[in-house]
Design an enzyme around this catalytic site. Sequence first.
Site, PDB file in Angstrom:
ATOM      1  N   GLU A 116       0.808  -1.216   0.000  1.00 33.91           N
ATOM      2  CA  GLU A 116       0.000   0.000   0.000  1.00 33.91           C
ATOM      3  C   GLU A 116       0.838   1.261   0.000  1.00 33.91           C
ATOM      4  O   GLU A 116       1.971   1.261   0.482  1.00 33.91           O
ATOM      5  CB  GLU A 116      -0.837   0.056   1.285  1.00 33.91           C
ATOM      6  N   CYS A 129       3.226   8.288   2.243  1.00 35.98           N
ATOM      7  CA  CYS A 129       3.593   7.242   3.199  1.00 35.98           C
ATOM      8  C   CYS A 129       3.903   5.981   2.391  1.00 35.98           C
ATOM      9  O   CYS A 129       3.037   5.419   1.730  1.00 35.98           O
ATOM     10  CB  CYS A 129       2.410   7.030   4.143  1.00 35.98           C
ATOM     11  N   CYS A 136       4.840  -7.602   7.589  1.00 33.89           N
ATOM     12  CA  CYS A 136       5.929  -7.252   8.507  1.00 33.89           C
ATOM     13  C   CYS A 136       6.121  -8.431   9.457  1.00 33.89           C
ATOM     14  O   CYS A 136       5.144  -9.036   9.887  1.00 33.89           O
ATOM     15  CB  CYS A 136       5.564  -5.987   9.297  1.00 33.89           C
ATOM     16  N   CYS A 140       3.807  -6.232  16.000  1.00 36.25           N
ATOM     17  CA  CYS A 140       3.360  -5.322  17.059  1.00 36.25           C
ATOM     18  C   CYS A 140       1.858  -5.552  17.269  1.00 36.25           C
ATOM     19  O   CYS A 140       1.114  -5.692  16.296  1.00 36.25           O
ATOM     20  CB  CYS A 140       3.655  -3.874  16.681  1.00 36.25           C
ATOM     21  N   CYS A 143      -0.819  -3.336  15.580  1.00 34.90           N
ATOM     22  CA  CYS A 143      -0.617  -2.987  14.164  1.00 34.90           C
ATOM     23  C   CYS A 143      -1.175  -4.058  13.254  1.00 34.90           C
ATOM     24  O   CYS A 143      -0.879  -5.234  13.400  1.00 34.90           O
ATOM     25  CB  CYS A 143       0.872  -2.797  13.887  1.00 34.90           C
ATOM     26  N   CYS A 386      -2.497   1.725   8.232  1.00 40.46           N
ATOM     27  CA  CYS A 386      -1.544   0.787   7.687  1.00 40.46           C
ATOM     28  C   CYS A 386      -2.074  -0.646   7.567  1.00 40.46           C
ATOM     29  O   CYS A 386      -2.503  -1.236   8.547  1.00 40.46           O
ATOM     30  CB  CYS A 386      -0.383   0.866   8.658  1.00 40.46           C
TER      31      CYS A 386
HETATM   32  N1  SAH Z   1       7.606  -0.542  10.960  1.00 38.64           N
HETATM   33  C1  SAH Z   1       7.886   0.812  11.167  1.00 38.64           C
HETATM   34  C2  SAH Z   1       7.205   1.761  10.194  1.00 38.64           C
HETATM   35  C3  SAH Z   1       5.786   1.457   9.795  1.00 38.64           C
HETATM   36  S1  SAH Z   1       4.501   1.686  10.975  1.00 38.64           S
HETATM   37  C4  SAH Z   1       7.560   1.196  12.583  1.00 38.64           C
HETATM   38  O1  SAH Z   1       6.925   0.411  13.282  1.00 38.64           O
HETATM   39  O2  SAH Z   1       7.974   2.266  12.999  1.00 38.64           O
HETATM   40  C5  SAH Z   1       4.325   3.459  11.104  1.00 38.64           C
HETATM   41  C6  SAH Z   1       3.744   3.900  12.432  1.00 38.64           C
HETATM   42  O3  SAH Z   1       2.346   3.583  12.552  1.00 38.64           O
HETATM   43  C7  SAH Z   1       4.444   3.242  13.602  1.00 38.64           C
HETATM   44  O4  SAH Z   1       4.712   4.148  14.615  1.00 38.64           O
HETATM   45  C8  SAH Z   1       3.386   2.253  14.040  1.00 38.64           C
HETATM   46  O5  SAH Z   1       3.611   1.852  15.343  1.00 38.64           O
HETATM   47  C9  SAH Z   1       2.106   3.017  13.829  1.00 38.64           C
HETATM   48  N2  SAH Z   1       0.903   2.189  13.803  1.00 38.64           N
HETATM   49  C10 SAH Z   1       0.762   0.933  13.340  1.00 38.64           C
HETATM   50  N3  SAH Z   1      -0.492   0.498  13.484  1.00 38.64           N
HETATM   51  C11 SAH Z   1      -1.195   1.501  14.063  1.00 38.64           C
HETATM   52  C12 SAH Z   1      -2.559   1.656  14.472  1.00 38.64           C
HETATM   53  N4  SAH Z   1      -3.463   0.685  14.304  1.00 38.64           N
HETATM   54  N5  SAH Z   1      -2.926   2.826  15.024  1.00 38.64           N
HETATM   55  C13 SAH Z   1      -2.018   3.828  15.166  1.00 38.64           C
HETATM   56  N6  SAH Z   1      -0.728   3.737  14.799  1.00 38.64           N
HETATM   57  C14 SAH Z   1      -0.307   2.588  14.263  1.00 38.64           C
HETATM   58 FE1  SF4 Z   2       5.836  -3.921  11.679  1.00 41.42          FE
HETATM   59 FE2  SF4 Z   2       3.563  -2.699  12.287  1.00 41.42          FE
HETATM   60 FE3  SF4 Z   2       5.376  -3.149  14.173  1.00 41.42          FE
HETATM   61 FE4  SF4 Z   2       5.878  -1.303  12.302  1.00 41.42          FE
HETATM   62  S1  SF4 Z   2       4.242  -1.226  13.843  1.00 41.42           S
HETATM   63  S2  SF4 Z   2       7.266  -2.900  13.046  1.00 41.42           S
HETATM   64  S3  SF4 Z   2       4.853  -2.259  10.520  1.00 41.42           S
HETATM   65  S4  SF4 Z   2       4.236  -4.719  13.032  1.00 41.42           S
END
Ligand code: SAH
Ligand code: SF4
Length: 413
Positions: A116, A129, A136, A140, A143, A386
């Site tokens: 995306e 973005c 990934c 997390c 996420c 995301c």
């Molecule tokens: N993997 C990298 C970059 C991609 S995620 C990272 O984790 O930093 C980009 C940002 O979006 C990160 O800070 C992530 O923690 C946040 N993010 C992911 N899912 C989210 C959600 N459901 N609500 C708010 N922020 C989110």
């Molecule tokens: Fe991966 Fe999502 Fe964690 Fe970023 S926030 S490292 S995209 S699992």
Amino acid sequence: MQIPGHIDPVPVPRAITPREDGRVDLLGLSREQIRAELETAGLDAKQAKLRAKQIFHWLYHRGVTDFDAMTDIAKAQRPFFAERFVIGRPQVVEAQVSSDGTRKWLLRSDDGQDYEMVFIPDADRGTLCVSSQVGCTLNCRFCHTGTMRLVRNLTPGEIVGQVMLARDALGEWPRGSMASMSDDENEDDDAPQYSPDGRMLTNIVMMGMGEPLYNFENVRDALKVVMDGDGLALSKRRITLSTSGVVPMMARAGEEIGVNLAVSLHAVSKDIRDEIVPINRKYGIEELLSACAAYPGANNARRITFEYVMLKDKNDSDEDARELVRLIKKYKLPAKVNLIPFNPWPGAIYECSSPERVKRFSDIIFEAGISAPVRTPRGRDIAAACGQLKTQAQKLSRAELDRLAEEKQAALG
Ligand code: SAH
Ligand code: SF4
């Protein structure tokens, strides 16, 4: 059993997907790589160098995809290139525009991988973005991308391709004379240079799907093309790389890419960060903050952004805010905090903190002299969080999902 956060980066099965017609896609290649391809195709060293410089300019500065449009390359020579090379773009599966102007694309690679990109227009800037991986590995808990089964690194072409496609969609390629590039036939018209109102795409954040520091080389090579003054020419000050905390790669990111750093901190105690950002079990908070303190190029003019997702009753107390301030001060970090309201997705086990809680959390940090704005959610009507668009598309295609899962098994050996 796989332990979240302890999975090594998944390699790219193929650097460049071979095309059935045998032609080589130049998208994503550096000047030097284009030169090498031209030499392999039979040009002598001098020709290859000159043509690589010209093609690089047409490719990245002007957004041209057709060798026939390269007016400073002799007409008779253009078929030579067209027979051997293409200049591709990611395939668009779905494009959506939100009521707030946010645009989102679901893209597909030549080997059928979906990823995306999102464009977020603001009053003073337009931010793209960009994704670095399909899925990934880091899981997390809050996420959506982390729940995807399939993971593959994106190639430099697929990463640069997102920026190229956005420029296509926004109609932002310059037209006009090529005075600085004059060679044999300069047939270009005298159309005006950039539109008078300026460009919409001004900033890039590596915050789409994936962990950019688990795909370091491809992200670096792609961003080098994006930053090249004769290419897309975006300043490193307008590019931000976000990492969940891949500590061993952070110094290299600073030295070899040099863009702004954002760190997904999200919690200030080991227990909570271990739970929501599992890579913390491998690289803990103190180690992460030391790496931030050593990040090359960070100073008061170029602060490190700490991203902090607001999860109700999880990481959002007054004590958490005070601890965050203490940690930033302890490591003397030139920092700002970006508070991100949790963007829920179907099946998520968390809720977003209340607006009052977010405000209070922000105030505590501000009162300590550290900027802590709350990020405004964008594009909610098109599920711009995301990973969401990809999953929606996949719901429609179970057979495809199964096939991708099989491929993942095969790729993992
Ligand atoms: N993997 C990298 C970059 C991609 S995620 C990272 O984790 O930093 C980009 C940002 O979006 C990160 O800070 C992530 O923690 C946040 N993010 C992911 N899912 C989210 C959600 N459901 N609500 C708010 N922020 C989110
Ligand atoms: Fe991966 Fe999502 Fe964690 Fe970023 S926030 S490292 S995209 S699992």
